[in-house]
Design a protein around this motif. Structure first.
Motif, PDB file in Angstrom:
ATOM      1  N   GLN A   1      54.787  14.918  16.896  1.00 45.54           N
ATOM      2  CA  GLN A   1      55.864  14.305  16.129  1.00 45.54           C
ATOM      3  C   GLN A   1      56.687  13.326  16.960  1.00 45.54           C
ATOM      4  O   GLN A   1      57.688  12.816  16.504  1.00 45.54           O
ATOM      5  N   GLY A   2      56.230  13.109  18.194  1.00 43.87           N
ATOM      6  CA  GLY A   2      56.780  11.960  18.873  1.00 43.87           C
ATOM      7  C   GLY A   2      57.544  12.216  20.144  1.00 43.87           C
ATOM      8  O   GLY A   2      58.254  11.331  20.602  1.00 43.87           O
ATOM      9  N   GLU A   3      57.381  13.380  20.761  1.00 46.66           N
ATOM     10  CA  GLU A   3      58.203  13.655  21.910  1.00 46.66           C
ATOM     11  C   GLU A   3      57.466  13.445  23.219  1.00 46.66           C
ATOM     12  O   GLU A   3      57.649  14.158  24.181  1.00 46.66           O
ATOM     13  N   GLY A   4      56.553  12.488  23.233  1.00 47.03           N
ATOM     14  CA  GLY A   4      56.208  11.895  24.487  1.00 47.03           C
ATOM     15  C   GLY A   4      54.860  12.064  25.109  1.00 47.03           C
ATOM     16  O   GLY A   4      54.640  11.492  26.160  1.00 47.03           O
TER      17      GLY A   4
ATOM     18  N   PHE B   1      60.079  12.258  33.477  1.00 48.21           N
ATOM     19  CA  PHE B   1      60.267  10.934  32.913  1.00 48.21           C
ATOM     20  C   PHE B   1      60.423  10.998  31.400  1.00 48.21           C
ATOM     21  O   PHE B   1      61.116  10.183  30.809  1.00 48.21           O
ATOM     22  N   SER B   2      59.775  11.975  30.769  1.00 53.64           N
ATOM     23  CA  SER B   2      59.814  12.057  29.311  1.00 53.64           C
ATOM     24  C   SER B   2      59.875  13.507  28.873  1.00 53.64           C
ATOM     25  O   SER B   2      59.538  14.427  29.622  1.00 53.64           O
ATOM     26  N   ILE B   3      60.292  13.696  27.616  1.00 56.93           N
ATOM     27  CA  ILE B   3      60.295  15.030  27.025  1.00 56.93           C
ATOM     28  C   ILE B   3      58.881  15.591  26.984  1.00 56.93           C
ATOM     29  O   ILE B   3      58.655  16.785  27.192  1.00 56.93           O
ATOM     30  N   GLY B   4      57.912  14.716  26.731  1.00 59.92           N
ATOM     31  CA  GLY B   4      56.523  15.167  26.669  1.00 59.92           C
ATOM     32  C   GLY B   4      56.050  15.784  27.960  1.00 59.92           C
ATOM     33  O   GLY B   4      55.341  16.797  27.960  1.00 59.92           O
ATOM     34  N   GLU B   5      56.438  15.182  29.097  1.00 61.47           N
ATOM     35  CA  GLU B   5      56.043  15.759  30.385  1.00 61.47           C
ATOM     36  C   GLU B   5      56.693  17.126  30.595  1.00 61.47           C
ATOM     37  O   GLU B   5      56.105  18.029  31.183  1.00 61.47           O
ATOM     38  N   PHE B   6      57.929  17.256  30.133  1.00 63.61           N
ATOM     39  CA  PHE B   6      58.624  18.536  30.230  1.00 63.61           C
ATOM     40  C   PHE B   6      57.866  19.614  29.464  1.00 63.61           C
ATOM     41  O   PHE B   6      57.630  20.722  29.974  1.00 63.61           O
ATOM     42  N   TYR B   7      57.426  19.289  28.248  1.00 63.32           N
ATOM     43  CA  TYR B   7      56.676  20.274  27.466  1.00 63.32           C
ATOM     44  C   TYR B   7      55.295  20.539  28.057  1.00 63.32           C
ATOM     45  O   TYR B   7      54.765  21.643  27.937  1.00 63.32           O
ATOM     46  N   LYS B   8      54.723  19.538  28.713  1.00 61.49           N
ATOM     47  CA  LYS B   8      53.432  19.765  29.376  1.00 61.49           C
ATOM     48  C   LYS B   8      53.600  20.779  30.506  1.00 61.49           C
ATOM     49  O   LYS B   8      52.730  21.633  30.734  1.00 61.49           O
ATOM     50  N   ALA B   9      54.732  20.733  31.221  1.00 56.49           N
ATOM     51  CA  ALA B   9      55.009  21.709  32.269  1.00 56.49           C
ATOM     52  C   ALA B   9      55.123  23.112  31.682  1.00 56.49           C
ATOM     53  O   ALA B   9      54.672  24.099  32.287  1.00 56.49           O
ATOM     54  N   ILE B  10      55.731  23.222  30.495  1.00 56.95           N
ATOM     55  CA  ILE B  10      55.825  24.524  29.834  1.00 56.95           C
ATOM     56  C   ILE B  10      54.437  25.019  29.440  1.00 56.95           C
ATOM     57  O   ILE B  10      54.101  26.195  29.639  1.00 56.95           O
ATOM     58  N   GLU B  11      53.609  24.134  28.892  1.00 59.80           N
ATOM     59  CA  GLU B  11      52.251  24.538  28.514  1.00 59.80           C
ATOM     60  C   GLU B  11      51.445  24.983  29.734  1.00 59.80           C
ATOM     61  O   GLU B  11      50.719  25.984  29.677  1.00 59.80           O
ATOM     62  N   ASP B  12      51.586  24.272  30.838  1.00 64.12           N
ATOM     63  CA  ASP B  12      50.889  24.672  32.067  1.00 64.12           C
ATOM     64  C   ASP B  12      51.361  26.053  32.524  1.00 64.12           C
ATOM     65  O   ASP B  12      50.566  26.880  32.981  1.00 64.12           O
ATOM     66  N   GLY B  13      52.672  26.295  32.410  1.00 61.48           N
ATOM     67  CA  GLY B  13      53.200  27.610  32.785  1.00 61.48           C
ATOM     68  C   GLY B  13      52.676  28.713  31.895  1.00 61.48           C
ATOM     69  O   GLY B  13      52.362  29.819  32.370  1.00 61.48           O
TER      70      GLY B  13
END
Length: 359
Positions: free
Chosen positions: A217-220, A153-165
């Motif tokens: 910085q605002g990416e979700g 849904f958001s760029i932030g969720e995408f980066y959260k998936a990377i952090e989890d990985g």
């Protein structure tokens, strides 16, 4: 590029390649809106958009550092890296496409969709990543995979998936995960804006710090207007332009109480949305400027690639490329397109066409 839950190093590399492409995919639309503003007008809007574009370059560099740190090879020159606009973002958001268009309420509304917080209308999405068929028009990177991929849904969720990985792989591999050459990291001494939070990634802590900076910085992923340093997130910076007022400390979301933000939506060049080379007459100055723009932009991406691949000093000549790119924006946007009613030219960002069909 197929993106699935990160369970191995190859999956992490795919996600980080997509993250670099994602960060870059925002830059042409932001710059197009920025330079469509007529000089001497909309100074507040110009400053807001320019600041966000500079931070997107910072994010691109941070992701490049992270990819290098885990043994990947950043490459901004592969076929398909530069989006063909209109385009959907590589993290799989399906409900909107991104255009390269003039500064306008419609452009800012799109920017708000790009930068939307993860909790915005999140209940509607169920707070879950879902998998479905690739949407038509989705931006593709250089290595295209199967026809299903993750959609966030958001760029932030995408980066959260990377952090989890990262956490998952670090639990399995330990510090061996960070097998990249430290000499390939881009340090503040090379970065064109003087640093601005640039982080060299060498371990899990610095990797997470880089991801946190992108989020702050605002990416979700945060639910606050300001980060811990008092900087306003991208979403709310753009929102100020539509609401006509600045946020200040203590304000509630969507309800800024600061000073007015004057905006003149008419003080822009009437550029064609998502311009193409074929819109410009062969042999005309407009077409020659568009070709020169694409060639200059390709050189810019090649220099960034060299910088990421072990020659960080290449960031210095890239600064000169950006000044030339700005001049070419203005050269294109001040000329009318023959055969149209009041439309001016704009960069086409047809970098792959430059490779496949050079004129």
């Amino acid at each position: 590029m197929s993106l699935h839950r990160i369970t191995d190093l190859a999956g992490l590399h795919r996600h980080l390649h997509a993250a670099m492409q994602l960060e870059h995919a925002t830059i042409p639309p932001y710059l197009t809106a920025l330079y469509s503003i007529m000089p001497g007008t909309n100074t507040e809007a110009f400053d807001i958009i320019r600041a966000v574009a500079v931070e997107e370059m910072l994010h691109l560099t941070l992701v490049g550092n992270l990819l290098n740190a885990v043994g990947g090879t950043p490459d901004l020159t592969v076929h398909g890296f530069v989006a063909s606009y209109p385009a959907m973002l590589p993290d799989g958001e399906e409900d909107f496409a991104v255009d390269c268009q003039r500064f306008s309420p419609e452009a800012i509304s799109t920017f708000l969709r790009i930068e939307r917080p993860a909790d915005l209308d999140h209940g509607e999405k169920g707070g879950r990543t879902i998998t479905r068929k690739k949407a038509r028009g989705t931006v593709k990177a250089g290595h295209v995979g199967p026809e299903t991929e993750e959609h966030f849904f958001s760029i932030g969720e995408f980066y959260k998936a990377i952090e989890d990985g990262l956490d998952r792989l670090h639990a399995d591999m330990g510090e061996a995960l960070f097998c990249g050459n430290p000499a390939s990291q881009i340090g503040p001494e090379y970065y064109y804006s003087g640093g601005g939070g640039l982080i060299a990634v060498t371990d899990l802590a610095s990797a997470k710090a880089a991801l946190d900076l992108i989020a702050e910085q605002g990416e979700g992923v945060t639910d606050t207007i300001f980060d811990e340093d008092g900087e306003i997130a991208h979403y709310y910076r753009f929102q100020q332009l539509l609401l006509g007022r600045y946020y200040r400390a203590g304000d509630a979301r969507d309800k800024p109480t600061g000073g007015p933000v004057p905006v003149d939506w008419k003080a822009v060049y009437p550029i064609k949305t998502n311009a193409r080379l074929d819109d410009f007459t062969k042999g005309s100055d407009l077409r020659e400027a568009a070709l020169e723009f694409n060639s200059t932009y390709a050189i810019f991406l090649a220099r960034l690639t060299c910088a990421f691949q072990g020659a960080p000093e290449e960031f210095i000549p890239a600064v000169g490329d950006m000044f030339h790119i700005k001049e070419l924006f203005h050269r294109l946007m001040r000329q009318s397109i023959r055969g149209t009613e009041g439309l001016n030219g704009a960069p086409t960002f047809e970098i792959d066409r430059l490779k496949d069909d050079p004129e």
